[in-house]
Design an enzyme around this catalytic site. Structure first.
Site, PDB file in Angstrom:
ATOM      1  N   TYR A  26      26.919  -0.011 -28.833  1.00 44.86           N
ATOM      2  CA  TYR A  26      27.552  -1.325 -29.034  1.00 44.86           C
ATOM      3  C   TYR A  26      26.522  -2.412 -29.343  1.00 44.86           C
ATOM      4  CZ  TYR A  26      31.972   0.524 -27.212  1.00 44.86           C
ATOM      5  OH  TYR A  26      33.116   1.240 -27.029  1.00 44.86           O
TER       6      TYR A  26
ATOM      7  N   CYS B 185      22.015 -12.094 -25.003  1.00 47.05           N
ATOM      8  CA  CYS B 185      22.502 -10.864 -25.616  1.00 47.05           C
ATOM      9  C   CYS B 185      22.750  -9.877 -24.489  1.00 47.05           C
ATOM     10  CB  CYS B 185      21.424 -10.356 -26.577  1.00 47.05           C
ATOM     11  SG  CYS B 185      21.662  -8.684 -27.156  1.00 47.05           S
TER      12      CYS B 185
ATOM     13  N   ILE C 208      25.491  -6.379 -23.074  1.00 42.85           N
ATOM     14  CA  ILE C 208      26.650  -5.477 -23.090  1.00 42.85           C
ATOM     15  C   ILE C 208      26.985  -5.210 -21.623  1.00 42.85           C
ATOM     16  CG2 ILE C 208      27.446  -3.138 -23.724  1.00 42.85           C
ATOM     17  CD1 ILE C 208      27.003  -4.837 -26.215  1.00 42.85           C
TER      18      ILE C 208
ATOM     19  N   GLU D 146      18.594 -19.138 -33.497  1.00 41.41           N
ATOM     20  CA  GLU D 146      17.918 -18.718 -32.270  1.00 41.41           C
ATOM     21  C   GLU D 146      18.914 -17.979 -31.377  1.00 41.41           C
ATOM     22  OE1 GLU D 146      16.625 -21.824 -29.582  1.00 41.41           O
ATOM     23  OE2 GLU D 146      15.494 -20.384 -28.376  1.00 41.41           O
TER      24      GLU D 146
END
Ligand code: SCA
Length: 169
Positions: free
Chosen positions: A96, A85, A87, A81
């Site tokens: 990226y 997330c 950047i 899971e």
């Protein structure tokens, strides 16, 4: 690619395993999540990033964390899971995020033995997850994930099947 060859770009997977250096990278990543995910309570971010059953795949350039993905593998269920997330702001939309996800898939398959990822995606991140091969249709049998992942309202459950053979990186 050139940067990577020059040794300036590094993909690594760390967890809170008692190694000081890993902790430093996790703190850097936690700070990016705090800034990029303003709707997530900071305490919740710290708790999961530092939780020993979570792992974080991150991209490091010139000794700084550029971004990462924190996930929890469930090896018995063969899925993971994704919790966070992100950047860092001035490095977004340069590819990226895609490379990070590819490294995550490779690591999850080859090291954790996972076949799928699930995530509750934020509305505005659905487009990114679709580009990474996630779908809103859940093919994984409910018995494999029900009771393992926490329901989270405001998010859309999405799934990604990890190819068993494809070289992702
Ligand atoms: C990037 N793309 C998006 C997008 N961000 N498409 C729709 N919506 C978005 N928000 C597209 C790019 O245009 C590109 O398309 C492809 O996705 C990959 O781009 P990239 O350069 O590799 O992406 P990058 O910007 O490096 O990283 C994406 C990411 C980042 C979403 C991680 O922008 C970011 O940190 N955003 C702020 C935080 C966030 O929203 N995180 C998402 C998860 P082409 O290939 O066509 O050029 S929210 C979260 O973690 C909570 C829980 C959860 O699971 O959602």
């Amino acid at each position: 690619k050139r940067e990577e060859e020059a040794g300036k770009l590094k993909f690594a997977c760390y967890s809170n395993d008692g190694v000081d250096e890993h902790m430093i990278w996790l703190i850097g990543l936690k700070n990016i999540f705090g800034r990029q995910l303003p709707n997530m309570p900071k305490e919740y971010i710290v708790r999961l990033v530092m939780d020993r059953s979570h792992k974080s795949v991150m991209v490091i350039r010139r000794n700084h964390v550029v971004g990462g993905i924190t996930y929890r593998p469930y090896p018995s269920q063969k899925f993971g899971e994704i919790a966070f997330c992100a950047i860092t702001a001035d490095e977004q939309v340069k590819g990226y995020g895609t490379r990070l996800m590819n490294h995550l898939k490779q690591h999850a398959r080859d090291v954790d033995g996972l076949t799928h990822f699930l995530t509750y995606a934020d509305n505005n991140a659905v487009g990114y997850f679709i580009k990474q091969g996630f779908t809103k249709e859940i093919h994984l049998e409910k018995e494999r994930w029900q009771g393992y992942i926490k329901d989270y309202d405001g998010g859309i459950l999405m799934e990604c099947k990890i190819d068993p053979k494809l070289p992702y990186t």
